[in-house]
Design a protein around this motif. Structure first.
Motif, PDB file in Angstrom:
ATOM      1  N   MET A  72       0.806  -1.221   0.000  1.00 65.29           N
ATOM      2  CA  MET A  72       0.000   0.000   0.000  1.00 65.29           C
ATOM      3  C   MET A  72       0.841   1.274   0.000  1.00 65.29           C
ATOM      4  SD  MET A  72      -2.840  -1.452  -0.310  1.00 65.29           S
ATOM      5  CE  MET A  72      -4.125  -0.243  -0.103  1.00 65.29           C
ATOM      6  N   GLY A  73       2.171   1.137  -0.005  1.00 61.38           N
ATOM      7  CA  GLY A  73       3.043   2.294  -0.153  1.00 61.38           C
ATOM      8  C   GLY A  73       3.093   3.217   1.049  1.00 61.38           C
ATOM      9  N   VAL A  74       2.965   2.640   2.236  1.00 67.94           N
ATOM     10  CA  VAL A  74       3.029   3.446   3.457  1.00 67.94           C
ATOM     11  C   VAL A  74       4.502   3.567   3.854  1.00 67.94           C
ATOM     12  CG1 VAL A  74       2.220   3.654   5.839  1.00 67.94           C
ATOM     13  CG2 VAL A  74       0.738   2.625   4.099  1.00 67.94           C
ATOM     14  N   SER A  75       4.923   4.772   4.171  1.00 64.64           N
ATOM     15  CA  SER A  75       6.351   5.093   4.258  1.00 64.64           C
ATOM     16  C   SER A  75       7.084   4.615   5.505  1.00 64.64           C
ATOM     17  CB  SER A  75       6.543   6.607   4.141  1.00 64.64           C
ATOM     18  OG  SER A  75       5.959   7.252   5.252  1.00 64.64           O
ATOM     19  N   CYS A  76       6.436   3.887   6.402  1.00 63.38           N
ATOM     20  CA  CYS A  76       7.125   3.491   7.636  1.00 63.38           C
ATOM     21  C   CYS A  76       7.383   1.991   7.707  1.00 63.38           C
ATOM     22  CB  CYS A  76       6.342   3.961   8.857  1.00 63.38           C
ATOM     23  SG  CYS A  76       4.678   3.268   8.982  1.00 63.38           S
ATOM     24  N   LEU A  77       7.526   1.340   6.564  1.00 66.59           N
ATOM     25  CA  LEU A  77       7.722  -0.109   6.526  1.00 66.59           C
ATOM     26  C   LEU A  77       8.968  -0.542   7.302  1.00 66.59           C
ATOM     27  CD1 LEU A  77       6.882  -2.885   5.517  1.00 66.59           C
ATOM     28  CD2 LEU A  77       8.078  -2.393   3.376  1.00 66.59           C
ATOM     29  N   ASN A  78      10.083   0.126   7.098  1.00 72.99           N
ATOM     30  CA  ASN A  78      11.314  -0.236   7.813  1.00 72.99           C
ATOM     31  C   ASN A  78      11.155  -0.066   9.324  1.00 72.99           C
ATOM     32  OD1 ASN A  78      12.617  -0.845   5.409  1.00 72.99           O
ATOM     33  ND2 ASN A  78      13.480   1.203   5.209  1.00 72.99           N
ATOM     34  N   GLU A  79      10.474   0.988   9.729  1.00 69.40           N
ATOM     35  CA  GLU A  79      10.264   1.238  11.148  1.00 69.40           C
ATOM     36  C   GLU A  79       9.343   0.188  11.772  1.00 69.40           C
ATOM     37  OE1 GLU A  79      10.109   3.505   8.733  1.00 69.40           O
ATOM     38  OE2 GLU A  79      11.633   4.988   9.283  1.00 69.40           O
ATOM     39  N   ILE A  80       8.358  -0.271  11.003  1.00 68.74           N
ATOM     40  CA  ILE A  80       7.460  -1.325  11.486  1.00 68.74           C
ATOM     41  C   ILE A  80       8.248  -2.632  11.672  1.00 68.74           C
ATOM     42  CG2 ILE A  80       5.583  -2.877  10.728  1.00 68.74           C
ATOM     43  CD1 ILE A  80       4.444  -0.357  11.899  1.00 68.74           C
ATOM     44  N   ALA A  81       9.116  -2.952  10.725  1.00 71.24           N
ATOM     45  CA  ALA A  81       9.944  -4.154  10.835  1.00 71.24           C
ATOM     46  C   ALA A  81      10.860  -4.064  12.054  1.00 71.24           C
ATOM     47  CB  ALA A  81      10.757  -4.356   9.560  1.00 71.24           C
ATOM     48  N   GLU A  82      11.433  -2.897  12.277  1.00 74.68           N
ATOM     49  CA  GLU A  82      12.295  -2.690  13.438  1.00 74.68           C
ATOM     50  C   GLU A  82      11.491  -2.778  14.737  1.00 74.68           C
ATOM     51  OE1 GLU A  82      15.700  -2.311  15.547  1.00 74.68           O
ATOM     52  OE2 GLU A  82      15.541  -2.599  13.385  1.00 74.68           O
ATOM     53  N   LEU A  83      10.306  -2.200  14.733  1.00 73.11           N
ATOM     54  CA  LEU A  83       9.437  -2.256  15.914  1.00 73.11           C
ATOM     55  C   LEU A  83       9.072  -3.697  16.250  1.00 73.11           C
ATOM     56  CD1 LEU A  83       7.790  -0.836  18.098  1.00 73.11           C
ATOM     57  CD2 LEU A  83       6.006  -0.419  16.388  1.00 73.11           C
ATOM     58  N   GLU A  84       8.824  -4.506  15.240  1.00 69.71           N
ATOM     59  CA  GLU A  84       8.524  -5.924  15.478  1.00 69.71           C
ATOM     60  C   GLU A  84       9.681  -6.583  16.231  1.00 69.71           C
ATOM     61  OE1 GLU A  84       7.551 -10.086  13.090  1.00 69.71           O
ATOM     62  OE2 GLU A  84       8.319  -8.367  11.960  1.00 69.71           O
ATOM     63  N   LYS A  85      10.907  -6.336  15.777  1.00 71.65           N
ATOM     64  CA  LYS A  85      12.089  -6.902  16.444  1.00 71.65           C
ATOM     65  C   LYS A  85      12.231  -6.369  17.865  1.00 71.65           C
ATOM     66  CE  LYS A  85      14.701  -7.313  12.163  1.00 71.65           C
ATOM     67  NZ  LYS A  85      15.783  -6.702  11.389  1.00 71.65           N
ATOM     68  N   GLN A  86      12.003  -5.067  18.026  1.00 70.40           N
ATOM     69  CA  GLN A  86      12.142  -4.471  19.356  1.00 70.40           C
ATOM     70  C   GLN A  86      11.125  -5.065  20.332  1.00 70.40           C
ATOM     71  OE1 GLN A  86      11.745  -0.383  18.091  1.00 70.40           O
ATOM     72  NE2 GLN A  86      13.958  -0.036  18.207  1.00 70.40           N
ATOM     73  N   ALA A  87       9.896  -5.260  19.872  1.00 68.56           N
ATOM     74  CA  ALA A  87       8.867  -5.848  20.739  1.00 68.56           C
ATOM     75  C   ALA A  87       9.200  -7.303  21.046  1.00 68.56           C
ATOM     76  CB  ALA A  87       7.503  -5.726  20.081  1.00 68.56           C
ATOM     77  N   GLN A  88       9.710  -8.009  20.060  1.00 73.50           N
ATOM     78  CA  GLN A  88      10.085  -9.409  20.268  1.00 73.50           C
ATOM     79  C   GLN A  88      11.202  -9.524  21.298  1.00 73.50           C
ATOM     80  OE1 GLN A  88      11.089 -11.349  16.617  1.00 73.50           O
ATOM     81  NE2 GLN A  88      11.274 -13.363  17.546  1.00 73.50           N
ATOM     82  N   ASN A  89      12.107  -8.556  21.302  1.00 77.32           N
ATOM     83  CA  ASN A  89      13.234  -8.560  22.236  1.00 77.32           C
ATOM     84  C   ASN A  89      12.914  -7.865  23.556  1.00 77.32           C
ATOM     85  OD1 ASN A  89      14.817  -9.876  20.330  1.00 77.32           O
ATOM     86  ND2 ASN A  89      15.587  -7.960  19.469  1.00 77.32           N
ATOM     87  N   ASN A  90      11.663  -7.466  23.737  1.00 75.02           N
ATOM     88  CA  ASN A  90      11.239  -6.768  24.963  1.00 75.02           C
ATOM     89  C   ASN A  90      12.140  -5.584  25.301  1.00 75.02           C
ATOM     90  OD1 ASN A  90       8.939  -8.353  25.583  1.00 75.02           O
ATOM     91  ND2 ASN A  90      10.272  -9.952  26.397  1.00 75.02           N
ATOM     92  N   GLU A  91      12.388  -4.770  24.274  1.00 76.08           N
ATOM     93  CA  GLU A  91      13.178  -3.551  24.482  1.00 76.08           C
ATOM     94  C   GLU A  91      12.480  -2.671  25.524  1.00 76.08           C
ATOM     95  OE1 GLU A  91      16.044  -2.454  22.756  1.00 76.08           O
ATOM     96  OE2 GLU A  91      16.221  -4.303  21.604  1.00 76.08           O
ATOM     97  N   PRO A  92      13.193  -1.739  26.128  1.00 74.57           N
ATOM     98  CA  PRO A  92      12.571  -0.859  27.130  1.00 74.57           C
ATOM     99  C   PRO A  92      11.349  -0.122  26.573  1.00 74.57           C
ATOM    100  CG  PRO A  92      14.959  -0.592  27.134  1.00 74.57           C
ATOM    101  CD  PRO A  92      14.624  -1.475  25.961  1.00 74.57           C
ATOM    102  N   GLU A  93      10.392   0.128  27.441  1.00 70.49           N
ATOM    103  CA  GLU A  93       9.135   0.758  27.031  1.00 70.49           C
ATOM    104  C   GLU A  93       9.341   2.067  26.283  1.00 70.49           C
ATOM    105  OE1 GLU A  93       6.001   1.202  29.859  1.00 70.49           O
ATOM    106  OE2 GLU A  93       5.943  -0.944  30.299  1.00 70.49           O
ATOM    107  N   GLU A  94      10.293   2.887  26.724  1.00 66.01           N
ATOM    108  CA  GLU A  94      10.480   4.183  26.059  1.00 66.01           C
ATOM    109  C   GLU A  94      10.937   4.011  24.612  1.00 66.01           C
ATOM    110  OE1 GLU A  94      14.162   3.321  28.523  1.00 66.01           O
ATOM    111  OE2 GLU A  94      12.046   3.466  29.025  1.00 66.01           O
ATOM    112  N   VAL A  95      11.693   2.961  24.323  1.00 64.56           N
ATOM    113  CA  VAL A  95      12.128   2.681  22.956  1.00 64.56           C
ATOM    114  C   VAL A  95      10.917   2.319  22.090  1.00 64.56           C
ATOM    115  CG1 VAL A  95      13.491   1.095  21.523  1.00 64.56           C
ATOM    116  CG2 VAL A  95      14.444   1.973  23.662  1.00 64.56           C
ATOM    117  N   ILE A  96      10.073   1.442  22.621  1.00 62.52           N
ATOM    118  CA  ILE A  96       8.867   1.019  21.898  1.00 62.52           C
ATOM    119  C   ILE A  96       7.928   2.210  21.710  1.00 62.52           C
ATOM    120  CG2 ILE A  96       6.848  -0.504  21.948  1.00 62.52           C
ATOM    121  CD1 ILE A  96       9.457  -2.072  21.628  1.00 62.52           C
TER     122      ILE A  96
END
Length: 124
Positions: A72-96
């Motif tokens: 759908m051409g939404v410009s935050c694809l890379n950030e969504i992929a990174e967010l998935e990894k961060q959530a999977q790794n239980n990064e600190p809440e402020e990062v998420i």
């Protein structure tokens, strides 16, 4: 009004839709409708996670959104992929939360834009 005139946007990149569906109004309507119905509740959940993080929900939603946002051409694809990894790794809440504060408004803007496009297509 012709489909090509409707398929213009400053918010989302419509290249994929134009390449694959530019002359097929019914498929465009169906695709955009599915995007809106599937994505809207997920973005609402991500929005809620800005204040009350659910790591599993964030990870799962981001995984789902990667394919949708790409098509759908939404410009935050890379950030969504990174967010998935961060959530999977239980990064600190402020990062998420920082990442959510970046991607949620972009995704919401895409929903508004696609609703406008859908309304115009349906009116053709």
């Amino acid at each position: 009004m012709d489909i090509q005139k409707i398929l213009t946007s400053e918010v989302v990149d419509l290249t994929s839709l134009k390449d694959f569906f530019s002359s097929d109004k019914d498929s465009l309507i169906q695709l955009i409708g599915v995007y809106l119905s599937d994505t809207t509740p997920r973005i609402e959940t991500l929005d809620e996670s800005i204040t009350n993080i659910d790591y599993d929900a964030v990870r799962s939603i981001c995984h789902f959104l990667k394919s949708s946002l790409g098509l759908m051409g939404v410009s935050c694809l890379n950030e969504i992929a990174e967010l998935e990894k961060q959530a999977q790794n239980n990064e600190p809440e402020e990062v998420i939360k920082d990442r959510l504060n970046y991607v949620v408004p972009i995704c919401k803007a895409s929903l508004v834009e696609y609703k406008i496009i859908l309304d115009k297509l349906e009116a053709l």
